[in-house]
Scaffold this motif. Structure first.
Motif, PDB file in Angstrom:
ATOM      1  N   GLU A  29       0.794  -1.266   0.033  1.00 51.68           N
ATOM      2  CA  GLU A  29      -0.097  -0.112  -0.007  1.00 51.68           C
ATOM      3  C   GLU A  29       0.954   1.326  -0.003  1.00 51.68           C
ATOM      4  O   GLU A  29       0.745   2.317  -0.670  1.00 51.68           O
ATOM      5  CB  GLU A  29      -0.965  -0.011   1.192  1.00 51.68           C
ATOM      6  CG  GLU A  29      -1.697  -0.924   1.168  1.00 51.68           C
ATOM      7  CD  GLU A  29      -2.890  -1.204   2.291  1.00 51.68           C
ATOM      8  OE1 GLU A  29      -4.108  -1.691   2.115  1.00 51.68           O
ATOM      9  OE2 GLU A  29      -2.487  -0.566   3.204  1.00 51.68           O
ATOM     10  N   GLY A  30       2.164   1.331   0.495  1.00 53.04           N
ATOM     11  CA  GLY A  30       2.753   2.343   0.736  1.00 53.04           C
ATOM     12  C   GLY A  30       3.543   2.515  -0.765  1.00 53.04           C
ATOM     13  O   GLY A  30       3.628   3.840  -1.030  1.00 53.04           O
ATOM     14  N   ASP A  31       3.920   1.458  -1.292  1.00 51.93           N
ATOM     15  CA  ASP A  31       4.133   1.627  -2.838  1.00 51.93           C
ATOM     16  C   ASP A  31       3.218   2.396  -3.667  1.00 51.93           C
ATOM     17  O   ASP A  31       3.499   3.143  -4.495  1.00 51.93           O
ATOM     18  CB  ASP A  31       4.582   0.436  -3.249  1.00 51.93           C
ATOM     19  CG  ASP A  31       5.805  -0.189  -2.765  1.00 51.93           C
ATOM     20  OD1 ASP A  31       6.555   0.560  -2.061  1.00 51.93           O
ATOM     21  OD2 ASP A  31       6.068  -1.666  -2.797  1.00 51.93           O
ATOM     22  N   ALA A  32       2.133   1.705  -3.436  1.00 50.17           N
ATOM     23  CA  ALA A  32       0.901   2.345  -4.301  1.00 50.17           C
ATOM     24  C   ALA A  32       0.546   3.930  -4.035  1.00 50.17           C
ATOM     25  O   ALA A  32       0.493   4.697  -4.789  1.00 50.17           O
ATOM     26  CB  ALA A  32      -0.404   1.622  -3.991  1.00 50.17           C
ATOM     27  N   LEU A  33       0.799   4.379  -2.770  1.00 53.36           N
ATOM     28  CA  LEU A  33       0.509   5.702  -2.338  1.00 53.36           C
ATOM     29  C   LEU A  33       1.642   6.570  -2.717  1.00 53.36           C
ATOM     30  O   LEU A  33       1.683   7.745  -3.274  1.00 53.36           O
ATOM     31  CB  LEU A  33       0.362   5.715  -0.981  1.00 53.36           C
ATOM     32  CG  LEU A  33      -0.822   5.351  -0.243  1.00 53.36           C
ATOM     33  CD1 LEU A  33      -0.984   5.223   1.264  1.00 53.36           C
ATOM     34  CD2 LEU A  33      -1.976   6.556  -0.815  1.00 53.36           C
ATOM     35  N   PRO A  87      -3.159   4.424 -11.627  1.00 48.34           N
ATOM     36  CA  PRO A  87      -3.782   2.876 -11.462  1.00 48.34           C
ATOM     37  C   PRO A  87      -3.463   2.432 -10.184  1.00 48.34           C
ATOM     38  O   PRO A  87      -4.226   1.449  -9.608  1.00 48.34           O
ATOM     39  CB  PRO A  87      -3.259   2.166 -12.671  1.00 48.34           C
ATOM     40  CG  PRO A  87      -2.638   3.175 -13.783  1.00 48.34           C
ATOM     41  CD  PRO A  87      -2.413   4.256 -12.669  1.00 48.34           C
ATOM     42  N   ASP A  88      -2.354   2.538  -9.569  1.00 48.09           N
ATOM     43  CA  ASP A  88      -1.818   1.840  -8.276  1.00 48.09           C
ATOM     44  C   ASP A  88      -2.773   2.036  -7.084  1.00 48.09           C
ATOM     45  O   ASP A  88      -2.915   1.291  -6.231  1.00 48.09           O
ATOM     46  CB  ASP A  88      -0.243   2.390  -7.916  1.00 48.09           C
ATOM     47  CG  ASP A  88       0.623   2.482  -9.216  1.00 48.09           C
ATOM     48  OD1 ASP A  88       1.657   1.698  -9.131  1.00 48.09           O
ATOM     49  OD2 ASP A  88       0.390   3.244 -10.004  1.00 48.09           O
ATOM     50  N   LEU A  89      -3.717   3.272  -7.180  1.00 49.68           N
ATOM     51  CA  LEU A  89      -4.593   3.345  -6.138  1.00 49.68           C
ATOM     52  C   LEU A  89      -5.634   2.240  -6.189  1.00 49.68           C
ATOM     53  O   LEU A  89      -6.020   2.004  -5.090  1.00 49.68           O
ATOM     54  CB  LEU A  89      -5.285   4.525  -6.446  1.00 49.68           C
ATOM     55  CG  LEU A  89      -4.511   6.105  -6.353  1.00 49.68           C
ATOM     56  CD1 LEU A  89      -5.602   7.049  -6.829  1.00 49.68           C
ATOM     57  CD2 LEU A  89      -4.103   6.113  -5.016  1.00 49.68           C
ATOM     58  N   PRO A 110      -8.793   6.581 -13.298  1.00 48.89           N
ATOM     59  CA  PRO A 110      -8.113   5.167 -13.617  1.00 48.89           C
ATOM     60  C   PRO A 110      -9.207   4.300 -13.350  1.00 48.89           C
ATOM     61  O   PRO A 110      -9.964   4.248 -12.420  1.00 48.89           O
ATOM     62  CB  PRO A 110      -6.957   4.910 -12.536  1.00 48.89           C
ATOM     63  CG  PRO A 110      -6.664   6.414 -12.072  1.00 48.89           C
ATOM     64  CD  PRO A 110      -7.853   7.164 -12.143  1.00 48.89           C
ATOM     65  N   ALA A 111      -9.471   3.038 -14.399  1.00 48.08           N
ATOM     66  CA  ALA A 111     -10.594   2.147 -14.371  1.00 48.08           C
ATOM     67  C   ALA A 111     -10.380   1.477 -13.015  1.00 48.08           C
ATOM     68  O   ALA A 111     -10.899   0.810 -12.530  1.00 48.08           O
ATOM     69  CB  ALA A 111     -10.539   1.254 -15.575  1.00 48.08           C
TER      70      ALA A 111
END
Length: 216
Positions: A29-33, A87-89, A110-111
Motif C-alpha cells: 500500500e505504501g508503494d501504491a501511495l 492505477p496503483d490506487l 483510472p479504471a
C-alpha cells in the motif's frame, strides 16, 4: 555460497508474508501511495512525510489506517496538488475514503479504482479531470458518495452505477457529459440539479422511448 544466501532471503520473505501479512500488505500500500505522490506536484509540501522507506504508510500525514495497519482513508482535499491519478490506487483494497477534491488534478479517472470494493466515498470534485467516467466504478458495491462535479468529464453516465444499491449521493454537475440521465436504482432519488451544467446531457431517460446515446 551465493545460492545459499538467495535461498535464505527467499525463505525469509516467505516467512514474513505468512507471519506478518499486515507488514507486507502495508508495504504494498505504501508503494501504491508513493506512486501517487510521484505523479503529483506538491508546492505546499503536504506530502513531505510520505517516506517510502518506512515499514508502512500509517505514520504519514493525511493517511488513516485500521488496527491491522491497512489504509482506510486518503485525505488530500484542497491541498493545492496538481498532476495525475495513478492505477496503483486500485491496490488499496481496504480504502473507504478517497478525498482528492479541490485540487488541480488532470488526466483520466483510472479504471482500477473499480477494484476498491470497500470504498464508501469517492470525492474528486473541483479538479480538471477529463475522459469518461469508468464503467468499472459500478463494481464499488459499498459506495455511498460519488462526487465528480466541476471537472471536464465527457461521455455517458455509466449504467453500471445504477446497480449500486448503497449509493445515496451522486453529483456529476458542471462537466461535459452527454446522453440521458439514468432513472433506475439509486438514480430514482438523485436531484436533477446534481446533473446540471452538462450542455449535452439530456433530461431523465424514458425507458424505451429516448435513445441512451443521444448527442454522444
Amino acid at each position: 555460497m551465493e545460492t545459499s544466501v538467495l535461498t535464505f532471503v527467499a525463505s525469509l520473505a516467505t516467512l514474513l508474508a505468512i507471519f506478518w501479512p499486515g507488514i507486507v500488505s502495508s508495504n504494498s500500500e505504501g508503494d501504491a501511495l508513493y506512486a501517487l505522490r510521484s505523479s503529483l506536484s506538491d508546492p505546499d509540501n503536504v506530502l513531505q512525510s510520505w517516506d517510502p522507506t518506512l515499514v508502512n504508510p500509517c505514520t504519514w500525514f493525511h493517511i488513516t489506517c485500521n488496527q491491522d495497519n491497512r489504509v482506510t482513508r486518503v485525505d488530500l482535499g484542497n491541498s493545492n496538488l496538481s498532476g495525475h491519478l495513478v492505477p496503483d490506487l486500485g491496490r488499496l483494497e481496504h480504502l473507504q475514503y478517497l478525498e482528492l477534491y479541490k485540487n488541480n488534478i488532470q488526466g483520466t479517472i483510472p479504471a482500477e479504482l473499480g477494484n476498491l470494493k470497500s470504498l464508501i466515498s469517492l470525492d474528486l470534485y473541483n479538479n480538471n479531470l477529463t475522459g469518461n467516467i469508468p464503467q468499472e466504478l459500478g463494481n464499488l458495491k459499498s459506495l455511498v458518495f460519488l462526487r465528480l462535479n466541476d471537472n471536464r468529464l465527457t461521455g455517458r453516465i455509466p449504467r453500471d452505477l445504477a446497480k449500486i444499491s448503497s449509493l445515496k449521493v451522486v453529483d456529476i454537475s458542471s462537466n461535459d457529459l452527454c446522453g440521458t440521465i439514468p432513472t433506475t436504482g439509486p438514480f430514482e432519488h438523485i436531484p436533477l440539479n446534481n446533473f446540471e451544467n452538462n450542455p449535452r446531457l439530456e433530461g431523465p431517460e424514458l425507458q424505451g422511448l429516448v435513445a441512451y446515446d443521444m448527442n454522444c
